[in-house]
Motif scaffolding. Structure first.
Motif, mmCIF file in Angstrom:
data_model
loop_
_atom_site.group_PDB
_atom_site.id
_atom_site.type_symbol
_atom_site.label_atom_id
_atom_site.label_comp_id
_atom_site.label_asym_id
_atom_site.label_seq_id
_atom_site.Cartn_x
_atom_site.Cartn_y
_atom_site.Cartn_z
ATOM 1 N N ARG A 184 0.821 -1.219 0.000
ATOM 2 C CA ARG A 184 0.000 0.000 0.000
ATOM 3 C C ARG A 184 0.853 1.266 0.000
ATOM 4 O O ARG A 184 0.524 2.244 -0.675
ATOM 5 C CB ARG A 184 -0.913 0.005 1.224
ATOM 6 N N LEU A 185 1.960 1.237 0.750
ATOM 7 C CA LEU A 185 2.815 2.423 0.792
ATOM 8 C C LEU A 185 3.431 2.683 -0.585
ATOM 9 O O LEU A 185 3.511 3.833 -1.031
ATOM 10 C CB LEU A 185 3.910 2.241 1.851
ATOM 11 N N ALA A 186 3.863 1.607 -1.257
ATOM 12 C CA ALA A 186 4.451 1.765 -2.591
ATOM 13 C C ALA A 186 3.418 2.343 -3.568
ATOM 14 O O ALA A 186 3.708 3.275 -4.325
ATOM 15 C CB ALA A 186 4.979 0.426 -3.093
ATOM 16 N N LEU A 187 2.226 1.805 -3.558
ATOM 17 C CA LEU A 187 1.183 2.292 -4.459
ATOM 18 C C LEU A 187 0.782 3.721 -4.115
ATOM 19 O O LEU A 187 0.502 4.532 -5.010
ATOM 20 C CB LEU A 187 -0.038 1.370 -4.385
ATOM 21 N N LEU A 188 0.761 4.052 -2.834
ATOM 22 C CA LEU A 188 0.427 5.398 -2.391
ATOM 23 C C LEU A 188 1.432 6.421 -2.936
ATOM 24 O O LEU A 188 1.077 7.553 -3.249
ATOM 25 C CB LEU A 188 0.385 5.450 -0.862
ATOM 26 N N CYS A 189 2.701 5.976 -3.051
ATOM 27 C CA CYS A 189 3.760 6.869 -3.541
ATOM 28 C C CYS A 189 3.942 6.763 -5.052
ATOM 29 O O CYS A 189 4.875 7.354 -5.606
ATOM 30 C CB CYS A 189 5.073 6.555 -2.824
ATOM 31 N N GLY A 190 3.099 5.980 -5.732
ATOM 32 C CA GLY A 190 3.210 5.841 -7.180
ATOM 33 C C GLY A 190 4.429 5.072 -7.608
ATOM 34 O O GLY A 190 4.980 5.299 -8.686
ATOM 35 N N THR A 191 4.882 4.116 -6.768
ATOM 36 C CA THR A 191 6.091 3.345 -7.053
ATOM 37 C C THR A 191 5.727 1.891 -7.309
ATOM 38 O O THR A 191 4.798 1.354 -6.690
ATOM 39 C CB THR A 191 7.064 3.415 -5.843
ATOM 40 N N ASP A 192 6.462 1.230 -8.201
ATOM 41 C CA ASP A 192 6.264 -0.188 -8.463
ATOM 42 C C ASP A 192 6.555 -0.962 -7.165
ATOM 43 O O ASP A 192 7.671 -0.904 -6.645
ATOM 44 C CB ASP A 192 7.214 -0.656 -9.569
ATOM 45 N N PRO A 193 5.590 -1.701 -6.628
ATOM 46 C CA PRO A 193 5.817 -2.386 -5.347
ATOM 47 C C PRO A 193 6.666 -3.649 -5.461
ATOM 48 O O PRO A 193 7.070 -4.196 -4.434
ATOM 49 C CB PRO A 193 4.388 -2.731 -4.892
ATOM 50 N N ALA A 194 6.940 -4.139 -6.673
ATOM 51 C CA ALA A 194 7.618 -5.427 -6.844
ATOM 52 C C ALA A 194 8.967 -5.511 -6.119
ATOM 53 O O ALA A 194 9.226 -6.487 -5.408
ATOM 54 C CB ALA A 194 7.788 -5.738 -8.335
ATOM 55 N N PRO A 195 9.896 -4.512 -6.260
ATOM 56 C CA PRO A 195 11.184 -4.633 -5.561
ATOM 57 C C PRO A 195 11.013 -4.676 -4.044
ATOM 58 O O PRO A 195 11.691 -5.452 -3.368
ATOM 59 C CB PRO A 195 11.938 -3.364 -6.006
ATOM 60 N N LEU A 196 10.100 -3.845 -3.510
ATOM 61 C CA LEU A 196 9.877 -3.852 -2.061
ATOM 62 C C LEU A 196 9.292 -5.179 -1.604
ATOM 63 O O LEU A 196 9.670 -5.710 -0.555
ATOM 64 C CB LEU A 196 8.923 -2.716 -1.668
ATOM 65 N N LEU A 197 8.364 -5.730 -2.367
ATOM 66 C CA LEU A 197 7.742 -6.994 -1.991
ATOM 67 C C LEU A 197 8.744 -8.138 -2.058
ATOM 68 O O LEU A 197 8.661 -9.090 -1.283
ATOM 69 C CB LEU A 197 6.541 -7.286 -2.890
ATOM 70 N N ALA A 198 9.700 -8.053 -2.992
ATOM 71 C CA ALA A 198 10.754 -9.070 -3.057
ATOM 72 C C ALA A 198 11.628 -9.011 -1.812
ATOM 73 O O ALA A 198 11.996 -10.051 -1.238
ATOM 74 C CB ALA A 198 11.610 -8.864 -4.315
ATOM 75 N N LEU A 199 11.959 -7.793 -1.354
ATOM 76 C CA LEU A 199 12.738 -7.627 -0.125
ATOM 77 C C LEU A 199 11.943 -8.134 1.073
ATOM 78 O O LEU A 199 12.477 -8.790 1.964
ATOM 79 C CB LEU A 199 13.103 -6.144 0.054
ATOM 80 N N TRP A 200 10.634 -7.838 1.073
ATOM 81 C CA TRP A 200 9.761 -8.313 2.158
ATOM 82 C C TRP A 200 9.723 -9.845 2.190
ATOM 83 O O TRP A 200 9.816 -10.470 3.239
ATOM 84 C CB TRP A 200 8.355 -7.759 1.969
ATOM 85 N N ALA A 201 9.587 -10.492 1.008
ATOM 86 C CA ALA A 201 9.503 -11.944 0.935
ATOM 87 C C ALA A 201 10.800 -12.602 1.415
ATOM 88 O O ALA A 201 10.777 -13.648 2.078
ATOM 89 C CB ALA A 201 9.194 -12.380 -0.500
ATOM 90 N N GLU A 202 11.942 -11.987 1.093
ATOM 91 C CA GLU A 202 13.228 -12.520 1.534
ATOM 92 C C GLU A 202 13.317 -12.535 3.060
ATOM 93 O O GLU A 202 13.726 -13.516 3.669
ATOM 94 C CB GLU A 202 14.364 -11.685 0.937
ATOM 95 N N GLU A 203 12.896 -11.449 3.695
ATOM 96 C CA GLU A 203 12.936 -11.379 5.155
ATOM 97 C C GLU A 203 11.901 -12.315 5.779
ATOM 98 O O GLU A 203 12.148 -12.955 6.789
ATOM 99 C CB GLU A 203 12.694 -9.939 5.621
ATOM 100 N N ASP A 204 10.723 -12.421 5.133
ATOM 101 C CA ASP A 204 9.686 -13.299 5.671
ATOM 102 C C ASP A 204 10.157 -14.748 5.669
ATOM 103 O O ASP A 204 9.859 -15.508 6.591
ATOM 104 C CB ASP A 204 8.418 -13.159 4.832
ATOM 105 N N ALA A 205 10.913 -15.137 4.612
ATOM 106 C CA ALA A 205 11.455 -16.496 4.546
ATOM 107 C C ALA A 205 12.472 -16.725 5.656
ATOM 108 O O ALA A 205 12.528 -17.800 6.254
ATOM 109 C CB ALA A 205 12.100 -16.737 3.176
#
Length: 276
Positions: A56-77
């Motif tokens: 939501r923060l990425a979309l709110l700022c008009g940024t592609d969320p894919a790189p952030l979500l990849a970083l999030w998924a790495e930490e979640d793993a």
């Protein structure tokens, strides 16, 4: 990279987006339905954020969320991976904890075995004495031991803060879940606070809702998890910790700043959860 480092990396990206958006924590809360205190912890690396909040923060700022979500998924793993055993890092001459526990278990089993042998000897001696005194050749029947039945709770994937942001179904927290608080927004929307004693966690659920309706589960530690109805008419939030001496509650709101309502607070230590 250790876990703390990866959380800091994700937090630094979130902080950069927040600065780029020019939004305060209060404004982020109003735009995303997550608590101001939760955004402060996520952006400063004090707590791992839910995936939905990052997107939501990425979309709110008009940024592609894919790189952030990849970083999030790495930490979640990394968070899902088991912690290394303490014995694996112990130096020479230090007995691993697991081995110490094994020796203790062996010692306990030997004590039980010796106690059983002594008890058997005493029972035989008592039976012989009774036979000698009564003149009967048949010893009295020994009482039959009653079986001990142990009821185990459901196997779960997490407890307390380790459940934060996770799906209650995937963590098997729904196996013993009950609805402990309810609410509504007239005429149809139903709000539920769901609680799992095995996971010591809770989540919010809304039903008969319109697309765009939101649901947020909160606890007294200041954490919050939320979700929004994208299709159909119901949705549930990720998990949030529900410690015994804390409180949890759920709020819901209709689309476009419509009416809002909350359930009462539930404190696990003060009452036993009952199936509605």
């Amino acid at each position: 990279m250790d876990r703390a480092g990866s959380v800091k990396d994700l937090a630094s990206e979130l902080l950069a987006l927040k600065k780029a958006s020019g939004s305060s924590f209060v404004q982020l809360s109003e735009k995303t339905h997550y608590a101001k205190s939760s955004w402060e912890r996520w952006v400063n690396g004090k707590q791992f954020p839910p995936r939905d909040a990052v997107e939501r923060l990425a979309l709110l700022c008009g940024t592609d969320p894919a790189p952030l979500l990849a970083l999030w998924a790495e930490e979640d793993a990394r968070r899902a991976a088991p912690e290394p055993e303490a014995g694996a890092e112990a130096g020479a001459g230090v007995e691993p904890e697991g081995r110490a526990e094994s020796w203790a278990a062996v010692f306990r089993r030997r004590r039980v075995l010796w106690a059983s042998v002594v008890l058997a000897v005493l029972l035989v001696a008592g039976a012989v004495s009774y036979t000698a005194l009564s003149g009967s050749g048949e010893p009295p029947a020994a009482p039959r031991p009653q079986p001990v039945v142990t009821v185990a709770g459901p196997a779960t994937g997490c407890t307390l803060t380790h459940c934060e942001g996770r799906d209650p179904k995937k963590m098997n927290c729904g196996a013993d879940a009950v609805t402990v608080r309810t609410g509504s927004i007239p005429k149809d929307l139903v709000i539920e606070l769901r609680y799992s004693r095995a996971c010591r966690a809770a989540w919010g659920r809304i039903s008969f809702a319109q697309v765009g309706a939101t649901v947020v589960v909160n606890n007294s530690d200041g954490a919050a998890q939320a979700d929004v109805v994208h299709f159909d008419r119901d949705v549930y939030t990720p998990l949030i910790a529900a410690p015994d001496d804390g409180s949890v509650w759920v709020c819901a709101a209709l689309p476009k700043n419509g009416p809002r309502s909350c359930t009462g607070r539930f404190i696990p230590s003060e009452e036993k959860a009952q199936q509605p």
